[in-house]
Scaffold this motif. Structure first.
Motif, PDB file in Angstrom:
ATOM      1  N   VAL A   1      -8.350  10.042  37.896  1.00  0.00           N
ATOM      2  CA  VAL A   1      -9.593   9.978  38.674  1.00  0.00           C
ATOM      3  C   VAL A   1     -10.424  11.217  38.368  1.00  0.00           C
ATOM      4  CG1 VAL A   1     -10.603   9.883  40.977  1.00  0.00           C
ATOM      5  CG2 VAL A   1      -8.477   8.650  40.496  1.00  0.00           C
ATOM      6  N   SER A   2     -11.674  11.002  37.970  1.00  0.00           N
ATOM      7  CA  SER A   2     -12.547  12.120  37.625  1.00  0.00           C
ATOM      8  C   SER A   2     -12.931  12.902  38.874  1.00  0.00           C
ATOM      9  CB  SER A   2     -13.806  11.591  36.927  1.00  0.00           C
ATOM     10  OG  SER A   2     -14.667  12.661  36.597  1.00  0.00           O
ATOM     11  N   LEU A   3     -12.881  14.229  38.777  1.00  0.00           N
ATOM     12  CA  LEU A   3     -13.261  15.109  39.877  1.00  0.00           C
ATOM     13  C   LEU A   3     -14.576  15.792  39.546  1.00  0.00           C
ATOM     14  CD1 LEU A   3      -9.817  16.843  40.506  1.00  0.00           C
ATOM     15  CD2 LEU A   3     -10.756  14.872  41.700  1.00  0.00           C
ATOM     16  N   SER A   4     -15.334  16.105  40.559  1.00  0.00           N
ATOM     17  CA  SER A   4     -16.590  16.820  40.352  1.00  0.00           C
ATOM     18  C   SER A   4     -16.265  18.261  39.996  1.00  0.00           C
ATOM     19  CB  SER A   4     -17.436  16.769  41.628  1.00  0.00           C
ATOM     20  OG  SER A   4     -18.611  17.530  41.473  1.00  0.00           O
ATOM     21  N   ALA A   5     -16.661  18.669  38.794  1.00  0.00           N
ATOM     22  CA  ALA A   5     -16.358  20.034  38.347  1.00  0.00           C
ATOM     23  C   ALA A   5     -17.522  20.572  37.526  1.00  0.00           C
ATOM     24  CB  ALA A   5     -15.088  20.038  37.503  1.00  0.00           C
ATOM     25  N   LYS A   6     -18.027  21.722  37.929  1.00  0.00           N
ATOM     26  CA  LYS A   6     -19.110  22.392  37.201  1.00  0.00           C
ATOM     27  C   LYS A   6     -18.752  23.855  37.005  1.00  0.00           C
ATOM     28  CE  LYS A   6     -22.473  19.250  36.763  1.00  0.00           C
ATOM     29  NZ  LYS A   6     -23.165  18.930  35.500  1.00  0.00           N
ATOM     30  N   ASN A   7     -19.185  24.419  35.905  1.00  0.00           N
ATOM     31  CA  ASN A   7     -18.974  25.833  35.681  1.00  0.00           C
ATOM     32  C   ASN A   7     -19.968  26.623  36.521  1.00  0.00           C
ATOM     33  OD1 ASN A   7     -17.841  28.098  34.593  1.00  0.00           O
ATOM     34  ND2 ASN A   7     -18.002  27.392  32.480  1.00  0.00           N
ATOM     35  N   GLN A   8     -19.820  27.947  36.555  1.00  0.00           N
ATOM     36  CA  GLN A   8     -20.708  28.768  37.369  1.00  0.00           C
ATOM     37  C   GLN A   8     -22.163  28.655  36.943  1.00  0.00           C
ATOM     38  OE1 GLN A   8     -18.868  32.660  37.098  1.00  0.00           O
ATOM     39  NE2 GLN A   8     -17.691  32.331  38.974  1.00  0.00           N
ATOM     40  N   ASP A   9     -22.398  28.393  35.650  1.00  0.00           N
ATOM     41  CA  ASP A   9     -23.770  28.246  35.175  1.00  0.00           C
ATOM     42  C   ASP A   9     -24.238  26.799  35.286  1.00  0.00           C
ATOM     43  OD1 ASP A   9     -22.260  27.057  33.256  1.00  0.00           O
ATOM     44  OD2 ASP A   9     -22.911  28.330  31.589  1.00  0.00           O
ATOM     45  N   ASN A  10     -23.468  25.948  36.040  1.00  0.00           N
ATOM     46  CA  ASN A  10     -23.819  24.550  36.310  1.00  0.00           C
ATOM     47  C   ASN A  10     -23.857  23.691  35.052  1.00  0.00           C
ATOM     48  OD1 ASN A  10     -24.297  22.713  38.419  1.00  0.00           O
ATOM     49  ND2 ASN A  10     -26.477  22.597  37.861  1.00  0.00           N
ATOM     50  N   THR A  11     -23.071  24.062  34.023  1.00  0.00           N
ATOM     51  CA  THR A  11     -23.010  23.282  32.800  1.00  0.00           C
ATOM     52  C   THR A  11     -21.758  22.418  32.800  1.00  0.00           C
ATOM     53  OG1 THR A  11     -21.792  24.975  31.595  1.00  0.00           O
ATOM     54  CG2 THR A  11     -24.190  25.114  31.535  1.00  0.00           C
ATOM     55  N   ASP A  12     -21.670  21.514  31.820  1.00  0.00           N
ATOM     56  CA  ASP A  12     -20.523  20.621  31.722  1.00  0.00           C
ATOM     57  C   ASP A  12     -19.444  21.179  30.799  1.00  0.00           C
ATOM     58  OD1 ASP A  12     -21.456  18.629  33.416  1.00  0.00           O
ATOM     59  OD2 ASP A  12     -22.713  17.777  31.843  1.00  0.00           O
ATOM     60  N   SER A  13     -19.251  22.502  30.808  1.00  0.00           N
ATOM     61  CA  SER A  13     -18.217  23.088  29.958  1.00  0.00           C
ATOM     62  C   SER A  13     -16.846  22.986  30.617  1.00  0.00           C
ATOM     63  CB  SER A  13     -18.531  24.559  29.659  1.00  0.00           C
ATOM     64  OG  SER A  13     -18.489  25.315  30.853  1.00  0.00           O
ATOM     65  N   ILE A  14     -16.787  22.317  31.771  1.00  0.00           N
ATOM     66  CA  ILE A  14     -15.523  22.151  32.483  1.00  0.00           C
ATOM     67  C   ILE A  14     -15.463  20.742  33.075  1.00  0.00           C
ATOM     68  CG2 ILE A  14     -16.529  23.162  34.568  1.00  0.00           C
ATOM     69  CD1 ILE A  14     -13.751  24.257  35.254  1.00  0.00           C
ATOM     70  N   LYS A  15     -14.292  20.119  33.003  1.00  0.00           N
ATOM     71  CA  LYS A  15     -14.091  18.788  33.600  1.00  0.00           C
ATOM     72  C   LYS A  15     -12.746  18.766  34.304  1.00  0.00           C
ATOM     73  CE  LYS A  15     -17.001  15.954  30.561  1.00  0.00           C
ATOM     74  NZ  LYS A  15     -17.987  15.619  31.601  1.00  0.00           N
ATOM     75  N   GLY A  16     -12.684  18.048  35.421  1.00  0.00           N
ATOM     76  CA  GLY A  16     -11.455  17.975  36.192  1.00  0.00           C
ATOM     77  C   GLY A  16     -11.040  16.542  36.478  1.00  0.00           C
ATOM     78  N   TYR A  17      -9.718  16.336  36.602  1.00  0.00           N
ATOM     79  CA  TYR A  17      -9.170  15.004  36.858  1.00  0.00           C
ATOM     80  C   TYR A  17      -7.971  15.103  37.798  1.00  0.00           C
ATOM     81  CZ  TYR A  17     -11.939  13.648  32.810  1.00  0.00           C
ATOM     82  OH  TYR A  17     -12.980  13.436  31.943  1.00  0.00           O
ATOM     83  N   ALA A  18      -7.748  14.040  38.546  1.00  0.00           N
ATOM     84  CA  ALA A  18      -6.553  13.926  39.370  1.00  0.00           C
ATOM     85  C   ALA A  18      -5.653  12.874  38.739  1.00  0.00           C
ATOM     86  CB  ALA A  18      -6.922  13.520  40.795  1.00  0.00           C
ATOM     87  N   GLY A  19      -4.467  13.312  38.296  1.00  0.00           N
ATOM     88  CA  GLY A  19      -3.500  12.390  37.723  1.00  0.00           C
ATOM     89  C   GLY A  19      -2.534  11.906  38.792  1.00  0.00           C
ATOM     90  N   SER A  20      -1.460  11.244  38.366  1.00  0.00           N
ATOM     91  CA  SER A  20      -0.501  10.699  39.330  1.00  0.00           C
ATOM     92  C   SER A  20       0.259  11.790  40.073  1.00  0.00           C
ATOM     93  CB  SER A  20       0.486   9.777  38.613  1.00  0.00           C
ATOM     94  OG  SER A  20       1.178  10.487  37.594  1.00  0.00           O
ATOM     95  N   THR A  21       0.499  12.922  39.418  1.00  0.00           N
ATOM     96  CA  THR A  21       1.279  13.994  40.054  1.00  0.00           C
ATOM     97  C   THR A  21       0.586  15.350  40.012  1.00  0.00           C
ATOM     98  OG1 THR A  21       2.470  14.440  37.984  1.00  0.00           O
ATOM     99  CG2 THR A  21       3.477  12.871  39.510  1.00  0.00           C
ATOM    100  N   SER A  22      -0.533  15.450  39.306  1.00  0.00           N
ATOM    101  CA  SER A  22      -1.140  16.773  39.140  1.00  0.00           C
ATOM    102  C   SER A  22      -2.650  16.688  38.994  1.00  0.00           C
ATOM    103  CB  SER A  22      -0.545  17.465  37.908  1.00  0.00           C
ATOM    104  OG  SER A  22      -0.753  16.678  36.750  1.00  0.00           O
ATOM    105  N   ILE A  23      -3.286  17.856  39.130  1.00  0.00           N
ATOM    106  CA  ILE A  23      -4.713  18.012  38.861  1.00  0.00           C
ATOM    107  C   ILE A  23      -4.848  18.662  37.498  1.00  0.00           C
ATOM    108  CG2 ILE A  23      -6.806  19.256  39.536  1.00  0.00           C
ATOM    109  CD1 ILE A  23      -5.906  18.944  42.439  1.00  0.00           C
TER     110      ILE A  23
END
Length: 259
Positions: free
Chosen positions: A125-147
């Motif tokens: 599941v995609s999580l809302s994730a932004k870097n401090q400069d509000n760019t898409d240089s970071i992405k987050g996900y929730a897996g079955s057992t971990s983030i």
């Protein structure tokens, strides 16, 4: 003379019976299953045959919840072990069938973080994730057992080249990025080490993170590729870091590459 003839006739009859019995035994010994053992995943099928006889075969399964059989075609139904039997006349042959759960691939898709492609799983599941400069240089996900969190940051050419050639410089750059990320997730009890994988430096940091006021066992793998600092972080709640959590982060870090 008459007794001798009778003796000879009895001898020939006995020899014929023995020869017939021997031939029958040899023929029976030649009858066999094409497979005595078979391993399948749930949903898969495999056909086996009885070789060495033209007699009618009756097929049966000792547990139809594990595997079924029809005319020699075995279909895996559920995890476990059962016997598939082939009976003809007074003879029964057995194939031991082991059925395993279907393997779920660790990764089955990709996502772009800047110019870097990372592996993902469609079930995450995609999580809302932004870097401090509000760019898409970071992405987050929730897996079955971990983030799982991916980050890719461009590194100046001269710094990048120095770090690729020097483990010390690589560690210096890695620590700077890891410390910055650590501040975001409240990283504590950090333990750092540098690995080598296919002539590429890979850093590994483990510790305790804090997400939504929950303590999370965290691992971060990072490397330098194609002019970028690549970071793969994975974390899970519980008493310790799960092997699956560690493996996801490590394999993602190795697989990440420029588009």
């Amino acid at each position: 003379m008459k007794k001798i003839k009778i003796f000879l006739m009895l001898f020939l009859v006995m020899a014929g019976v023995l020869a017939l019995g021997s031939e029958t035994a040899v023929q029976a010994a030649k009858v066999r299953l094409s497979k005595k053992e078979l391993t399948l995943e749930i949903g898969n099928s495999k056909k086996i045959t009885v070789k060495g006889t033209s007699e009618k075969i009756t097929w049966a399964s000792s547990d139809k919840n594990v595997a079924t059989v029809k005319k020699g075609k075995i279909t895996a139904k559920g995890a476990g072990t059962c016997n598939i039997t082939a009976t003809f006349g007074t003879e029964t042959l057995t194939c031991v069938v082991t059925v395993n759960a279907k393997k779920i691939p660790m990764f089955d898709a990709t996502v772009n973080v800047g110019e870097i492609t990372f592996p993902v799983n469609k079930l995450w599941v995609s999580l809302s994730a932004k870097n401090q400069d509000n760019t898409d240089s970071i992405k987050g996900y929730a897996g079955s057992t971990s983030i799982i969190i991916y980050e890719a940051i461009s590194v100046p050419k001269d710094e990048y080249e120095k770090a690729v050639d020097s483990g010390e410089k690589f560690e210096e750059i890695g620590n700077a990025f890891i410390n910055a990320m650590g501040q975001k997730v409240g990283f504590t009890d950090a333990n750092n080490k540098i690995l080598r994988e296919d002539y590429i430096y890979i850093g590994k940091t483990t510790g305790i993170g804090n997400i939504l006021e929950k303590k999370m066992h965290t691992v971060i793998y990072y490397s330098l590729k194609d002019g970028y600092f690549i970071m793969c972080m994975a974390m899970n709640p519980g008493e310790s870091l799960l092997e699956e959590t560690d493996t996801v982060a490590f394999e993602a870090c190795k697989s990440a590459k420029k588009q």
